[in-house]
Scaffold this motif. Structure first.
Motif, PDB file in Angstrom:
ATOM      1  N   VAL A  83       1.224  16.553   2.954  1.00 18.09           N
ATOM      2  CA  VAL A  83       0.471  16.022   4.084  1.00 18.09           C
ATOM      3  C   VAL A  83       0.005  14.604   3.787  1.00 18.09           C
ATOM      4  CG1 VAL A  83      -1.637  16.306   5.442  1.00 18.09           C
ATOM      5  CG2 VAL A  83      -0.196  18.276   4.961  1.00 18.09           C
ATOM      6  N   TRP A  84      -0.471  14.343   2.561  1.00 20.62           N
ATOM      7  CA  TRP A  84      -0.914  13.002   2.184  1.00 20.62           C
ATOM      8  C   TRP A  84       0.241  12.009   2.298  1.00 20.62           C
ATOM      9  CZ3 TRP A  84      -4.777   9.841   1.706  1.00 20.62           C
ATOM     10  CH2 TRP A  84      -4.615   8.671   1.006  1.00 20.62           C
ATOM     11  N   ALA A  96       2.896   7.423   7.805  1.00 13.86           N
ATOM     12  CA  ALA A  96       2.670   7.261   9.245  1.00 13.86           C
ATOM     13  C   ALA A  96       1.676   6.143   9.526  1.00 13.86           C
ATOM     14  CB  ALA A  96       2.170   8.575   9.845  1.00 13.86           C
ATOM     15  N   CYS A  97       0.664   6.030   8.721  1.00 14.79           N
ATOM     16  CA  CYS A  97      -0.364   4.999   8.959  1.00 14.79           C
ATOM     17  C   CYS A  97       0.070   3.613   8.527  1.00 14.79           C
ATOM     18  CB  CYS A  97      -1.645   5.360   8.230  1.00 14.79           C
ATOM     19  SG  CYS A  97      -2.514   6.733   8.960  1.00 14.79           S
ATOM     20  N   LEU A  98       0.825   3.506   7.456  1.00 15.41           N
ATOM     21  CA  LEU A  98       1.123   2.200   6.890  1.00 15.41           C
ATOM     22  C   LEU A  98       2.527   1.676   7.183  1.00 15.41           C
ATOM     23  CD1 LEU A  98      -0.575   2.670   3.432  1.00 15.41           C
ATOM     24  CD2 LEU A  98      -1.457   1.441   5.409  1.00 15.41           C
ATOM     25  N   VAL A  99       3.491   2.533   7.296  1.00 17.88           N
ATOM     26  CA  VAL A  99       4.856   2.060   7.464  1.00 17.88           C
ATOM     27  C   VAL A  99       5.125   1.604   8.878  1.00 17.88           C
ATOM     28  CG1 VAL A  99       7.283   2.765   7.406  1.00 17.88           C
ATOM     29  CG2 VAL A  99       5.775   3.413   5.562  1.00 17.88           C
ATOM     30  N   PHE A 100       4.635   2.326   9.867  1.00 19.35           N
ATOM     31  CA  PHE A 100       5.010   2.050  11.246  1.00 19.35           C
ATOM     32  C   PHE A 100       4.097   1.048  11.945  1.00 19.35           C
ATOM     33  CE2 PHE A 100       6.647   6.409  10.514  1.00 19.35           C
ATOM     34  CZ  PHE A 100       7.968   6.042  10.486  1.00 19.35           C
ATOM     35  N   LEU A 133       0.821  -1.216   0.000  1.00 29.77           N
ATOM     36  CA  LEU A 133       0.000   0.000   0.000  1.00 29.77           C
ATOM     37  C   LEU A 133       0.851   1.261   0.000  1.00 29.77           C
ATOM     38  CD1 LEU A 133      -2.866  -1.086   2.401  1.00 29.77           C
ATOM     39  CD2 LEU A 133      -3.005  -0.691  -0.060  1.00 29.77           C
ATOM     40  N   VAL A 134       1.984   1.229   0.700  1.00 26.85           N
ATOM     41  CA  VAL A 134       2.900   2.380   0.650  1.00 26.85           C
ATOM     42  C   VAL A 134       3.432   2.545  -0.764  1.00 26.85           C
ATOM     43  CG1 VAL A 134       5.138   3.250   1.425  1.00 26.85           C
ATOM     44  CG2 VAL A 134       3.539   2.339   3.076  1.00 26.85           C
ATOM     45  N   SER A 135       3.769   1.429  -1.422  1.00 29.25           N
ATOM     46  CA  SER A 135       4.278   1.496  -2.793  1.00 29.25           C
ATOM     47  C   SER A 135       3.241   2.063  -3.761  1.00 29.25           C
ATOM     48  CB  SER A 135       4.698   0.106  -3.275  1.00 29.25           C
ATOM     49  OG  SER A 135       5.776  -0.377  -2.527  1.00 29.25           O
ATOM     50  N   VAL A 136       1.968   1.819  -3.474  1.00 24.49           N
ATOM     51  CA  VAL A 136       0.897   2.285  -4.364  1.00 24.49           C
ATOM     52  C   VAL A 136       0.425   3.687  -4.000  1.00 24.49           C
ATOM     53  CG1 VAL A 136      -1.494   1.845  -5.060  1.00 24.49           C
ATOM     54  CG2 VAL A 136       0.131  -0.027  -4.946  1.00 24.49           C
TER      55      VAL A 136
END
Length: 131
Positions: free
Chosen positions: A117-118, A124-128, A91-94
C-alpha cells in the motif's frame, strides 16, 4: 466483471466465470498467498535493475537540483517545472524504489500489505503529479 463478447450468449459460462472470480476474491481475503510468478533468478534480475534505476535516479535528480540551486541563469519558469518533476522523481527514488528493490530481492513484500500500500501511495502521489 468484464465478460468477453464470445461468452455473452452463454449464461452458464458467465455464471462459471463469476463463481471463479468470487472464489478468487475469497482466497485473497482469507489470506492465502498466490504462487510466485518469477523464479529466484528472475527476482534477482529485477532487483538488480531496480537497484540501478534507484541509484541512477537518485544521483541524476540530485545533480539536477544541485545545478539549479547553484546557477542563477538556470532559474527560469520552464526550468522550474523541470526541477519540480526532478524533485518528484527524487522522492520516488528515496521513498518508493527501496521498497520494490527489497521486495524483489526477497521475492515478497517485506512488510506485507502495508508495504504494498505504501509503494502504491508513494507512486500515485509523486509520479503522476509534479510537486
Amino acid at each position: 466483471m468484464i465478460v468477453p463478447n464470445a461468452s455473452l450468449g452463454c449464461a452458464r459460462c458467465h455464471a462459471h466465470a463469476h463463481a471463479d472470480a468470487t472464489s478468487d476474491a475469497f482466497q485473497e481475503a482469507s489470506g492465502s498467498v498466490p504462487p510466485p510468478t518469477l523464479t529466484r533468478t528472475g527476482h534477482v534480475v529485477v532487483a538488480a535493475c531496480l537497484g540501478f534505476i534507484g541509484t541512477f535516479g537518485f544521483l541524476s535528480n540530485l545533480l539536477v537540483l544541485a545545478l539549479f540551486c547553484r546557477f542563477r541563469a538556470l532559474r527560469t519558469p520552464v526550468n522550474l517545472l523541470l526541477v519540480s518533476i526532478s524533485a518528484s522523481d527524487l522522492l520516488v527514488s528515496v521513498l518508493g524504489t527501496p521498497f520494490s528493490f527489497a521486495a524483489s530481492a526477497r521475492g515478497r513484500w517485506l512488510i506485507g500489505r502495508a508495504g504494498c500500500v505504501w509503494y502504491g501511495f508513494v507512486n500515485a502521489c509523486l509520479v503522476f503529479s509534479p510537486l
